[in-house]
Design a protein around this motif. Structure first.
Motif, PDB file in Angstrom:
ATOM      1  N   ASP A 163      -7.297  44.379  17.339  1.00 36.66           N
ATOM      2  CA  ASP A 163      -7.963  44.227  18.632  1.00 36.66           C
ATOM      3  C   ASP A 163      -7.227  43.304  19.599  1.00 36.66           C
ATOM      4  O   ASP A 163      -7.722  43.040  20.694  1.00 36.66           O
ATOM      5  CB  ASP A 163      -9.382  43.675  18.423  1.00 36.66           C
ATOM      6  CG  ASP A 163     -10.307  44.688  17.790  1.00 36.66           C
ATOM      7  OD1 ASP A 163     -10.077  45.909  17.951  1.00 36.66           O
ATOM      8  OD2 ASP A 163     -11.274  44.268  17.123  1.00 36.66           O
ATOM      9  N   ASP A 164      -6.072  42.789  19.217  1.00 35.78           N
ATOM     10  CA  ASP A 164      -5.407  41.774  20.020  1.00 35.78           C
ATOM     11  C   ASP A 164      -4.073  42.259  20.583  1.00 35.78           C
ATOM     12  O   ASP A 164      -3.351  43.026  19.935  1.00 35.78           O
ATOM     13  CB  ASP A 164      -5.154  40.512  19.183  1.00 35.78           C
ATOM     14  CG  ASP A 164      -6.448  39.825  18.783  1.00 35.78           C
ATOM     15  OD1 ASP A 164      -7.343  39.716  19.643  1.00 35.78           O
ATOM     16  OD2 ASP A 164      -6.571  39.413  17.616  1.00 35.78           O
ATOM     17  N   ASN A 165      -3.760  41.787  21.797  1.00 37.83           N
ATOM     18  CA  ASN A 165      -2.473  42.068  22.428  1.00 37.83           C
ATOM     19  C   ASN A 165      -1.555  40.849  22.306  1.00 37.83           C
ATOM     20  O   ASN A 165      -2.004  39.697  22.434  1.00 37.83           O
ATOM     21  CB  ASN A 165      -2.656  42.393  23.916  1.00 37.83           C
ATOM     22  CG  ASN A 165      -3.265  43.766  24.132  1.00 37.83           C
ATOM     23  OD1 ASN A 165      -3.476  44.524  23.191  1.00 37.83           O
ATOM     24  ND2 ASN A 165      -3.563  44.090  25.378  1.00 37.83           N
ATOM     25  N   TYR A 166      -0.273  41.128  22.096  1.00 38.11           N
ATOM     26  CA  TYR A 166       0.754  40.092  22.064  1.00 38.11           C
ATOM     27  C   TYR A 166       1.847  40.527  23.029  1.00 38.11           C
ATOM     28  O   TYR A 166       2.407  41.619  22.887  1.00 38.11           O
ATOM     29  CB  TYR A 166       1.300  39.924  20.642  1.00 38.11           C
ATOM     30  CG  TYR A 166       0.215  39.527  19.661  1.00 38.11           C
ATOM     31  CD1 TYR A 166      -0.102  38.190  19.450  1.00 38.11           C
ATOM     32  CD2 TYR A 166      -0.514  40.502  18.980  1.00 38.11           C
ATOM     33  CE1 TYR A 166      -1.108  37.824  18.564  1.00 38.11           C
ATOM     34  CE2 TYR A 166      -1.527  40.142  18.098  1.00 38.11           C
ATOM     35  CZ  TYR A 166      -1.825  38.802  17.898  1.00 38.11           C
ATOM     36  OH  TYR A 166      -2.833  38.447  17.035  1.00 38.11           O
ATOM     37  N   GLU A 167       2.131  39.673  24.023  1.00 39.13           N
ATOM     38  CA  GLU A 167       2.972  40.077  25.148  1.00 39.13           C
ATOM     39  C   GLU A 167       4.173  39.142  25.320  1.00 39.13           C
ATOM     40  O   GLU A 167       4.228  38.090  24.696  1.00 39.13           O
ATOM     41  CB  GLU A 167       2.116  40.093  26.428  1.00 39.13           C
ATOM     42  CG  GLU A 167       0.846  40.939  26.294  1.00 39.13           C
ATOM     43  CD  GLU A 167      -0.282  40.418  27.164  1.00 39.13           C
ATOM     44  OE1 GLU A 167      -0.002  39.850  28.238  1.00 39.13           O
ATOM     45  OE2 GLU A 167      -1.454  40.560  26.751  1.00 39.13           O
ATOM     46  N   ASP A 168       5.094  39.560  26.199  1.00 36.41           N
ATOM     47  CA  ASP A 168       6.332  38.805  26.420  1.00 36.41           C
ATOM     48  C   ASP A 168       7.043  38.571  25.089  1.00 36.41           C
ATOM     49  O   ASP A 168       7.505  37.465  24.780  1.00 36.41           O
ATOM     50  CB  ASP A 168       6.049  37.462  27.111  1.00 36.41           C
ATOM     51  CG  ASP A 168       5.753  37.643  28.598  1.00 36.41           C
ATOM     52  OD1 ASP A 168       6.491  38.391  29.263  1.00 36.41           O
ATOM     53  OD2 ASP A 168       4.779  37.036  29.082  1.00 36.41           O
ATOM     54  N   LEU A 169       7.141  39.622  24.319  1.00 35.05           N
ATOM     55  CA  LEU A 169       7.684  39.478  22.968  1.00 35.05           C
ATOM     56  C   LEU A 169       9.205  39.591  22.932  1.00 35.05           C
ATOM     57  O   LEU A 169       9.820  40.250  23.757  1.00 35.05           O
ATOM     58  CB  LEU A 169       7.088  40.549  22.051  1.00 35.05           C
ATOM     59  CG  LEU A 169       5.611  40.373  21.690  1.00 35.05           C
ATOM     60  CD1 LEU A 169       5.089  41.614  20.984  1.00 35.05           C
ATOM     61  CD2 LEU A 169       5.403  39.136  20.818  1.00 35.05           C
ATOM     62  N   THR A 170       9.773  38.934  21.959  1.00 36.25           N
ATOM     63  CA  THR A 170      11.155  39.125  21.522  1.00 36.25           C
ATOM     64  C   THR A 170      11.062  39.433  20.033  1.00 36.25           C
ATOM     65  O   THR A 170      10.001  39.231  19.418  1.00 36.25           O
ATOM     66  CB  THR A 170      11.999  37.862  21.737  1.00 36.25           C
ATOM     67  OG1 THR A 170      11.444  36.803  20.914  1.00 36.25           O
ATOM     68  CG2 THR A 170      11.991  37.429  23.203  1.00 36.25           C
ATOM     69  N   PRO A 171      12.138  39.914  19.422  1.00 36.94           N
ATOM     70  CA  PRO A 171      12.078  40.111  17.968  1.00 36.94           C
ATOM     71  C   PRO A 171      11.652  38.855  17.215  1.00 36.94           C
ATOM     72  O   PRO A 171      10.860  38.929  16.265  1.00 36.94           O
ATOM     73  CB  PRO A 171      13.504  40.529  17.628  1.00 36.94           C
ATOM     74  CG  PRO A 171      13.989  41.241  18.861  1.00 36.94           C
ATOM     75  CD  PRO A 171      13.383  40.449  19.995  1.00 36.94           C
ATOM     76  N   GLU A 172      12.140  37.704  17.654  1.00 37.00           N
ATOM     77  CA  GLU A 172      11.794  36.451  16.975  1.00 37.00           C
ATOM     78  C   GLU A 172      10.314  36.117  17.159  1.00 37.00           C
ATOM     79  O   GLU A 172       9.648  35.654  16.208  1.00 37.00           O
ATOM     80  CB  GLU A 172      12.656  35.314  17.514  1.00 37.00           C
ATOM     81  CG  GLU A 172      14.148  35.443  17.221  1.00 37.00           C
ATOM     82  CD  GLU A 172      14.844  36.475  18.106  1.00 37.00           C
ATOM     83  OE1 GLU A 172      15.941  36.936  17.713  1.00 37.00           O
ATOM     84  OE2 GLU A 172      14.297  36.837  19.174  1.00 37.00           O
ATOM     85  N   ARG A 173       9.799  36.338  18.357  1.00 38.62           N
ATOM     86  CA  ARG A 173       8.388  36.048  18.604  1.00 38.62           C
ATOM     87  C   ARG A 173       7.488  37.004  17.824  1.00 38.62           C
ATOM     88  O   ARG A 173       6.445  36.594  17.303  1.00 38.62           O
ATOM     89  CB  ARG A 173       8.093  36.123  20.102  1.00 38.62           C
ATOM     90  CG  ARG A 173       8.718  34.985  20.905  1.00 38.62           C
ATOM     91  CD  ARG A 173       8.545  35.213  22.398  1.00 38.62           C
ATOM     92  NE  ARG A 173       9.146  34.114  23.160  1.00 38.62           N
ATOM     93  CZ  ARG A 173       9.234  34.091  24.495  1.00 38.62           C
ATOM     94  NH1 ARG A 173       8.756  35.106  25.210  1.00 38.62           N
ATOM     95  NH2 ARG A 173       9.794  33.058  25.107  1.00 38.62           N
ATOM     96  N   LEU A 174       7.874  38.270  17.751  1.00 35.26           N
ATOM     97  CA  LEU A 174       7.081  39.214  16.973  1.00 35.26           C
ATOM     98  C   LEU A 174       7.108  38.841  15.500  1.00 35.26           C
ATOM     99  O   LEU A 174       6.083  38.914  14.807  1.00 35.26           O
ATOM    100  CB  LEU A 174       7.592  40.638  17.173  1.00 35.26           C
ATOM    101  CG  LEU A 174       6.861  41.717  16.363  1.00 35.26           C
ATOM    102  CD1 LEU A 174       5.366  41.721  16.667  1.00 35.26           C
ATOM    103  CD2 LEU A 174       7.464  43.094  16.636  1.00 35.26           C
TER     104      LEU A 174
END
Length: 222
Positions: A163-174
């Protein structure tokens, strides 16, 4: 894109899900949704009832949930609808899973804005963790799906997990988000860009600067 065909209807499926029914709590929620609509329009509640059913399946299987055909039939009977009509809704909307998924359903946007901002790298990150599109990982934690635009173009690239969004991602952040989920932790949702709160410019404002302190009328400037 995700396969929208239902899981095969076989004796094993019937044995596991043939006696599905809402819990008392979900039955109250279902009736509450139905009561929103005027007499004769109760079938309009099909979408929230499918969501309730999917979430209940998820609770029973410790996954994000999905819709076996017997569960779809149950919702159809609950609303006095033809099964095919409910199946049409379930297979049309990507919020409903037509096959078993993992505990975390990782939906990576591959549409142009996210692609231009590096979504290919996010797919590679998922691949390195053993995820394959449309499959449940061996450890049961992950299902990877490529999806179309989910409306977060200003904070691309983005991923929706359950149910959650994760934005402004990079491979490291993901990777950091996935590591936290694998540990049973809840990572920060929304933008992962330090200092950014929602979808405001990541750096200083470049236009409409007068709007910072008041509702400035720009029509005279035009």
């Amino acid at each position: 894109m995700a396969d929208r065909t239902p899981a095969p209807d076989n004796p094993e499926l019937r044995e596991r899900w043939g006696n599905f029914s809402f819990t008392d709590a979900n039955r109250k929620k279902a009736d509450w949704h139905i009561a929103k609509y005027p007499e004769g329009r109760q079938k309009s509640a099909v979408m929230p009832l499918l969501d309730l059913a999917q979430r209940q399946v998820g609770e029973e299987t410790d996954t994000q949930g999905w819709l076996p055909l017997p569960v779809i039939e149950y919702v159809a009977d609950y609303l006095d609808m033809p099964v095919i009509r409910v199946l049409e809704v379930a297979t049309f909307y990507f919020m409903y899973n037509m096959k078993p998924v993992g505990k975390y359903h990782v939906q990576v946007c591959g549409t142009t804005p996210c692609m231009l901002r590096g979504s290919d790298g996010l797919f590679e990150t998922c691949k390195k963790r053993g995820m394959k599109k449309g499959q449940v990982s061996k450890d049961g934690l992950w299902t990877l799906t490529e999806v179309e635009c989910m409306g977060n173009c200003a904070t691309a690239p983005m991923v929706q997990i359950n149910d959650d969004n994760y934005e402004d991602l990079t491979p490291e952040r993901l990777d950091a988000v996935l590591d936290a989920l694998a540990k049973g932790e809840q990572p920060k949702t929304g933008t992962q860009e330090p200092g950014r709160h929602t979808s405001e410019p990541a750096n200083a404002l470049s236009n409409l600067k007068e709007m910072v302190t008041e509702n400035h009328d720009y029509r005279g400037d035009w």
